[in-house]
Enzyme design. Sequence first.
Site, short mmCIF file in Angstrom:
data_model
loop_
_atom_site.label_atom_id
_atom_site.label_comp_id
_atom_site.label_asym_id
_atom_site.label_seq_id
_atom_site.Cartn_x
_atom_site.Cartn_y
_atom_site.Cartn_z
N LYS A 188 41.68 33.52 64.41
CA LYS A 188 40.81 34.58 64.95
C LYS A 188 39.66 34.86 64.01
O LYS A 188 38.50 34.99 64.43
CB LYS A 188 41.64 35.84 65.20
CG LYS A 188 40.86 37.07 65.64
CD LYS A 188 40.56 38.04 64.49
CE LYS A 188 41.81 38.60 63.89
NZ LYS A 188 41.51 39.59 62.80
N THR A 213 40.65 43.64 60.36
CA THR A 213 39.62 42.61 60.28
C THR A 213 39.03 42.41 61.67
O THR A 213 39.69 41.87 62.56
CB THR A 213 40.20 41.28 59.76
OG1 THR A 213 40.72 41.49 58.44
CG2 THR A 213 39.10 40.22 59.69
N LYS A 253 34.36 40.43 54.90
CA LYS A 253 35.73 39.96 55.12
C LYS A 253 35.74 38.64 55.89
O LYS A 253 36.52 37.73 55.59
CB LYS A 253 36.52 41.02 55.89
CG LYS A 253 37.94 40.59 56.25
CD LYS A 253 38.76 40.25 55.02
CE LYS A 253 40.12 39.62 55.38
NZ LYS A 253 41.02 40.53 56.09
#
Length: 321
Positions: free
Chosen positions: A268, A125, A200
């Site tokens: 994150k 990701t 995502k």
Amino acid sequence: MDKDSELCDNIFHCQMNGRIAAKQRVVEEMQEVGFLGLGIMGKAMSMNLLRHGFKVTVWNRTLSRCDELVEHGASVAETPAAVVKKCKYTIAMLSDPAAALSVVFDKDGVLEQICSGKGYIDMSTVDADTSSRISEAITLKGGHFLEAPVSGSKKPAEDGQLVILAAGEKALYEEAFPAFDVMGKKSFFLGKIGNGAKMKLVVNMIMGSMMNAFAEGLVLADKSGLNTQNLLDVLELGAIANPMFRLKGPTMLQSSYSPAFPLKHQQKDMRLALGLGDENAVSMPVAAASNEAFKKARNMGLGDLDFSAVHEAVKFPEHTS
């Protein structure tokens, strides 16, 4: 058994044998698959490949993490470059953009051995810019690139039930589909490089915001004198019932946060999603507030626990490290 029944039974077995043989041919055509990164997700995903007949060569910065995979038939390479040299297809599942870039560009990295005829599939990701940088570097060396981040955490990874969000070279997507079919329950091809990364981040931004609201609701119910188990039961019967609440709610009530998706990675992803919002001038106050809660939880030392540990940051607003 009459003749018609026997004939049908023979046809069924012939069809099944044909499908099994066809699947085995497809696996063999993928040849040996490389896998970089054996964290919570990478370990489960590579294990599924081994269980379904793929030959897998693995690498991890801490090589001892490869030991369990070796017990199940994997080979180990000492560098990412060595994996790419050996394998036609290499998959990466890394923690963040810095790790994804390091594996490609650093000494003994992917770029040292990628070439025509080899494919690199990054399932980490990351943001779209990181994915684009990797794609450009790989294709300049003659290689083929696909980004394919996944939706799902530890249990779906172990069960081969991930949702794969691929973008980039359609031909490589089609070649990699047998591996995706093993690791996931559904694969989407989303077009040009960056679309997988963006999808995502949007998904994880929604998930993180939901988790923060869920934690606030549990704390509000408790502080108001309500039975929090009753709250879970009510939610389960209403319009916002969902697998995340069902799975995480009971463990959150017990303050148990065994990591399926580490909180530091959720934060994150919130940060990267907010950056995507800035790029597109999208106001995201709910996501921004949730990001602050996850940051606070990291500051409390909860980063390596499950992302549901944001519950602790909501429970103890006065806490400072």
